[in-house]
Write an enzyme that holds these catalytic residues in place. Sequence first.
Site, PDB file in Angstrom:
ATOM      1  N   LYS A  55       0.838  -1.212   0.000  1.00  0.00           N
ATOM      2  CA  LYS A  55       0.000   0.000   0.000  1.00  0.00           C
ATOM      3  C   LYS A  55       0.868   1.256   0.000  1.00  0.00           C
ATOM      4  O   LYS A  55       0.592   2.229  -0.707  1.00  0.00           O
ATOM      5  CB  LYS A  55      -0.940  -0.017   1.210  1.00  0.00           C
ATOM      6  CG  LYS A  55      -2.018  -1.100   1.112  1.00  0.00           C
ATOM      7  CD  LYS A  55      -2.807  -1.288   2.410  1.00  0.00           C
ATOM      8  CE  LYS A  55      -3.782  -2.456   2.261  1.00  0.00           C
ATOM      9  NZ  LYS A  55      -4.584  -2.725   3.472  1.00  0.00           N
ATOM     10  N   GLN A  99      -4.128  -1.179   9.753  1.00  0.00           N
ATOM     11  CA  GLN A  99      -4.187  -2.527   9.185  1.00  0.00           C
ATOM     12  C   GLN A  99      -4.751  -3.511  10.211  1.00  0.00           C
ATOM     13  O   GLN A  99      -4.350  -3.514  11.372  1.00  0.00           O
ATOM     14  CB  GLN A  99      -2.777  -2.963   8.733  1.00  0.00           C
ATOM     15  CG  GLN A  99      -2.739  -4.294   8.008  1.00  0.00           C
ATOM     16  CD  GLN A  99      -3.412  -4.276   6.632  1.00  0.00           C
ATOM     17  OE1 GLN A  99      -3.566  -3.221   6.021  1.00  0.00           O
ATOM     18  NE2 GLN A  99      -3.818  -5.430   6.157  1.00  0.00           N
ATOM     19  N   ASP A 122     -10.703   3.071   4.536  1.00  0.00           N
ATOM     20  CA  ASP A 122     -11.119   1.667   4.479  1.00  0.00           C
ATOM     21  C   ASP A 122     -12.645   1.538   4.486  1.00  0.00           C
ATOM     22  O   ASP A 122     -13.167   0.438   4.284  1.00  0.00           O
ATOM     23  CB  ASP A 122     -10.593   0.914   5.702  1.00  0.00           C
ATOM     24  CG  ASP A 122      -9.301   0.180   5.426  1.00  0.00           C
ATOM     25  OD1 ASP A 122      -9.122  -0.286   4.289  1.00  0.00           O
ATOM     26  OD2 ASP A 122      -8.492   0.063   6.355  1.00  0.00           O
TER      27      ASP A 122
HETATM   28  N1  GUN Z   1      -6.807  -6.589   6.541  1.00  0.00           N
HETATM   29  C1  GUN Z   1      -7.119  -7.310   5.444  1.00  0.00           C
HETATM   30  N2  GUN Z   1      -7.638  -6.516   4.502  1.00  0.00           N
HETATM   31  C2  GUN Z   1      -7.641  -5.267   5.003  1.00  0.00           C
HETATM   32  C3  GUN Z   1      -8.065  -4.004   4.495  1.00  0.00           C
HETATM   33  O1  GUN Z   1      -8.562  -3.854   3.376  1.00  0.00           O
HETATM   34  N3  GUN Z   1      -7.895  -2.949   5.322  1.00  0.00           N
HETATM   35  C4  GUN Z   1      -7.376  -3.069   6.572  1.00  0.00           C
HETATM   36  N4  GUN Z   1      -7.251  -1.971   7.324  1.00  0.00           N
HETATM   37  N5  GUN Z   1      -6.982  -4.218   7.075  1.00  0.00           N
HETATM   38  C5  GUN Z   1      -7.118  -5.307   6.295  1.00  0.00           C
END
Ligand code: GUN
Length: 295
Positions: A55, A99, A122
Amino acid sequence: MAEGVVIDGRAVAQGVRERVRAEVAEIEAEHGVTPGLATVLVGEDPASATYVRMKRKASAEVGIASHDHEPPASVSREELAALVAELNEDESVHGILVQLPLPAHLDDAELTALIDPAKDVDGLHPVNAGLLAHGRFDEALVPCTPRGVIELLRFSGAELRGARAVVLGRSMLVGKPLAQLLLAEDATVTQAHSKTRDLAGVLAEADVLVAAAGVPRLVGAEMVKDGATVIDVGTNRTDDGLVGDVDFDAVRPKVRAITPVPGGVGPMTIAMLLQNTVEAARRQLAARRAAATTS
Ligand code: GUN
């Protein structure tokens, strides 16, 4: 029948990233501000570390400023809440991503709900989930993976209006918001999950099947309708490497189109995160400008 078309998520994601890069340049020209994305990686879970690294790299490539935070796994609830509060106040940060999953002593939902909804790229804050459920797409920030799934369906030319869509999975991150988006596209949506009776029979009715169950190769050819469009959200790490929720080789001959794993939904999730970050930045900058001219 010919084999199903393989939907190239990397190519579609590349198009989104180029669009975002142009938007970043526009925002800089118009406001003199570079959109910023803060990522918070707690502890050292290797899968989470890999995703966050991807990311950050993708952000930098389109010109989004990456604000990196890596508190240790032992971080207290109060310390993490204080970090989120600081990022909420920081005008150079337009998107905040914590995350998940967090270490066991921290509550994912509670910490997520501390993020300013305007910066919740998110789309996991209850305010954004509520706006989505109310169909207020212009105000909501919509979760990245479901947004990416809809983009792939559009790209593949799947007819959604009136189609029977089955979503396998009901997570806050994917299944629930995706069902809302498909409903908004006028699909007839069924939400299937681990307790669904006759799962194979339910899936076999789907014109559009989205698998987000987290079970390697759960969906076999007998569960898929001829000519269906299949989107595989599964990213299961197995001894065979990364595999989806769909048995790709068995299913592909039956379907109209299908996403591979890897190279399908995964690249779109990151592209939509970048898209959400520039949208969040635009809204915040417009709101700040409006506040400045009225005060
Ligand atoms: N863990 C797995 N997928 C995601 C996501 O799209 N965002 C976040 N913050 N954590 C994750």
